[in-house]
Design an enzyme around this catalytic site. Structure first.
Site, PDB file in Angstrom:
ATOM      1  N   THR A 132      43.229  47.303   3.347  1.00 54.08           N
ATOM      2  CA  THR A 132      42.803  48.228   2.284  1.00 54.08           C
ATOM      3  C   THR A 132      43.082  49.761   2.801  1.00 54.08           C
ATOM      4  OG1 THR A 132      41.304  46.800   1.296  1.00 54.08           O
ATOM      5  CG2 THR A 132      40.989  49.096   0.966  1.00 54.08           C
ATOM      6  N   TYR A 162      43.260  46.912  -6.574  1.00 53.96           N
ATOM      7  CA  TYR A 162      44.204  47.820  -6.066  1.00 53.96           C
ATOM      8  C   TYR A 162      45.149  46.665  -5.173  1.00 53.96           C
ATOM      9  CZ  TYR A 162      41.061  46.883  -2.120  1.00 53.96           C
ATOM     10  OH  TYR A 162      40.481  46.353  -0.978  1.00 53.96           O
ATOM     11  N   THR A 177      39.650  44.547   6.302  1.00 56.17           N
ATOM     12  CA  THR A 177      38.211  44.182   6.701  1.00 56.17           C
ATOM     13  C   THR A 177      37.855  42.846   6.841  1.00 56.17           C
ATOM     14  OG1 THR A 177      37.455  44.614   4.518  1.00 56.17           O
ATOM     15  CG2 THR A 177      37.500  46.531   5.920  1.00 56.17           C
ATOM     16  N   ASP A 178      38.575  41.957   5.941  1.00 56.45           N
ATOM     17  CA  ASP A 178      38.181  40.562   5.674  1.00 56.45           C
ATOM     18  C   ASP A 178      38.132  39.809   7.136  1.00 56.45           C
ATOM     19  OD1 ASP A 178      37.853  41.073   3.185  1.00 56.45           O
ATOM     20  OD2 ASP A 178      39.722  40.122   2.262  1.00 56.45           O
ATOM     21  N   LYS A 224      31.320  41.443   8.654  1.00 53.64           N
ATOM     22  CA  LYS A 224      31.635  42.091   7.388  1.00 53.64           C
ATOM     23  C   LYS A 224      30.224  41.257   6.830  1.00 53.64           C
ATOM     24  CE  LYS A 224      34.553  43.033   3.538  1.00 53.64           C
ATOM     25  NZ  LYS A 224      35.780  42.872   2.959  1.00 53.64           N
ATOM     26  N   GLU A 227      17.637  20.678  16.794  1.00 49.70           N
ATOM     27  CA  GLU A 227      18.136  20.104  15.609  1.00 49.70           C
ATOM     28  C   GLU A 227      19.366  18.693  15.948  1.00 49.70           C
ATOM     29  OE1 GLU A 227      17.898  20.487  12.758  1.00 49.70           O
ATOM     30  OE2 GLU A 227      16.860  22.494  12.522  1.00 49.70           O
TER      31      GLU A 227
HETATM   32  N1  LIG Z   1      38.620  45.982   2.770  1.00 53.13           N
HETATM   33  C1  LIG Z   1      39.790  45.429   3.045  1.00 53.13           C
HETATM   34  O1  LIG Z   1      40.666  45.743   3.851  1.00 53.13           O
HETATM   35  C2  LIG Z   1      40.132  43.798   2.205  1.00 53.13           C
HETATM   36  C3  LIG Z   1      41.479  43.334   2.419  1.00 53.13           C
HETATM   37  N2  LIG Z   1      41.496  42.161   1.464  1.00 53.13           N
HETATM   38  C4  LIG Z   1      41.917  43.035   3.829  1.00 53.13           C
HETATM   39  O2  LIG Z   1      41.105  42.430   4.603  1.00 53.13           O
HETATM   40  O3  LIG Z   1      43.048  43.278   3.905  1.00 53.13           O
END
Ligand SMILES: NC(=O)C[C@H](N)C(=O)O
Length: 333
Positions: free
Chosen positions: A17, A31, A97-98, A170, A290
């Site tokens: 992103t 987007y 970010t994923d 995240k 466990e």
């Molecule tokens: N905020 C992001 O970057 C999400 C995006 N789907 C990615 O990981 O490329």
């Protein structure tokens, strides 16, 4: 002359992103990721010259949910080559970010350097109102250019904070305060200045026994999840897929449903390492709580979530080892 006195930082762009673009300024969540080339990103942020001489390189242009082991290897090899150059003082990786936390942890394990490596992304594309990418990138470059960041392992700068790439995850989507660590951030960046409060104690980078220069492919590892009414269907299929390790993202303290225990034992009997993690975001999994890990010859993932446990197992199992050795690695890294 003033310019050449600044540290040299190479920005390796992978997509996400932070390189995304939406149709209008109101598109904060709708987007296309991975659209803007690195040269354009850097041209839009002339303030970077205040903290470093920057050079951009496009390594890939993908949304990070599509990252593969091959993407990790290609990126890692490039980072390893660059940190050996005398004219490179620090590295920034721009990333979606994923799966950013996975790439940051991977580099933390396999790059033998004390030079700063900072992985950064954004939650909103650059076209959106209140876009966060430019400041996150400025913060990343300022940390990569900072002598104080040396030897602290791979770092992540998001939302003004400096996080350990090992610990950070995240924790929420949509919002810009997406990245958190249960052990807390290491510091903050304010107006390009770094303020540090703690340092990681787990083995990383220079103290790591792993070195990307010494292997060409990661070990195949898959994750299977625990939940109410879970059946062994997914587990049995994955057990036949040629993996070296299976991560069980269990409930609670890494607990395993009664009908899944024999399925995991069958997987282990094939020589596949079984690693108990938890789907609970924080806390950690204790050995022989466990489930009797000693008896079943299983490993626990310590505080690593399932996706980070996959990275460590995929790196560790590039070498042959028994479950005792793998458990030692899970305690130390
Ligand atoms: N905020 C992001 O970057 C999400 C995006 N789907 C990615 O990981 O490329």
């Amino acid at each position: 002359a003033a310019q050449s006195a600044k540290p040299n930082v190479v920005i390796l762009a992978t997509g996400g992103t932070i390189a995304g673009a939406g149709a209008s300024a109101l598109n904060s969540a709708t987007y296309a990721a991975a659209k803007v080339p690195v040269d354009k990103l850097l041209a839009g942020l002339p303030e970077l010259a205040n903290v470093a001489n920057v050079k951009g390189e496009q390594v890939s242009q993908i949304a990070s949910e599509s990252f593969t082991n091959d993407n990790l290897m290609k990126l890692g090899k490039r980072v390893s080559a660059l940190v050996k150059q005398a004219d490179v003082d620090g590295i920034v990786v721009t990333h979606g970010t994923d799966t950013l936390e996975e790439t940051a942890y991977f580099l933390n394990l396999v790059i033998r350097t004390s030079k700063p490596i900072v992985v950064v992304g954004s939650m909103r594309p650059g076209t959106a109102l209140s876009a966060d990418g430019a400041l996150n990138l400025y913060d990343a470059v300022s940390v990569a250019a900072s002598k104080d960041a040396a030897g602290k392992g791979v770092l992540v700068t998001m939302n003004d904070e400096i996080q350990s790439g090992r610990d950070v995850t995240k924790k929420t989507n949509i919002k810009t305060e997406a990245f958190k660590s249960q052990w807390g951030p290491l510091g903050m960046v304010v107006e390009g200045n770094n303020y540090w409060f703690r340092a990681p104690v787990k083995r990383h980078t220079l103290q790591s026994e792993f070195n990307i220069d010494e292997f060409e492919a990661l070990a195949p590892v898959e994750i299977v999840y625990g939940y109410g009414n879970v059946s062994r269907t997914a587990l049995d299929a994955v057990g036949k897929s040629g993996i070296k390790a299976l991560i069980h993202g269990g409930t609670g303290n890494g607990s395993v449903a009664d009908r899944i225990v024999p399925a995991l034992q069958d997987v282990r009997a094939k020589g596949i390492q079984v690693i108990r993690s938890s789907r609970v975001p924080d806390g950690f999994v204790l050995r022989n709580a466990e489930q009797p890990d000693d008896k079943y010859d299983w490993v626990v993932a310590h505080d690593l979530n399932p996706q980070k446990a996959r990275i460590l197992a995929a790196v560790a199992l590039t070498k042959p080892m028994d479950s005792k050795e793998l458990q030692r690695i899970f305690w130390q890294y």
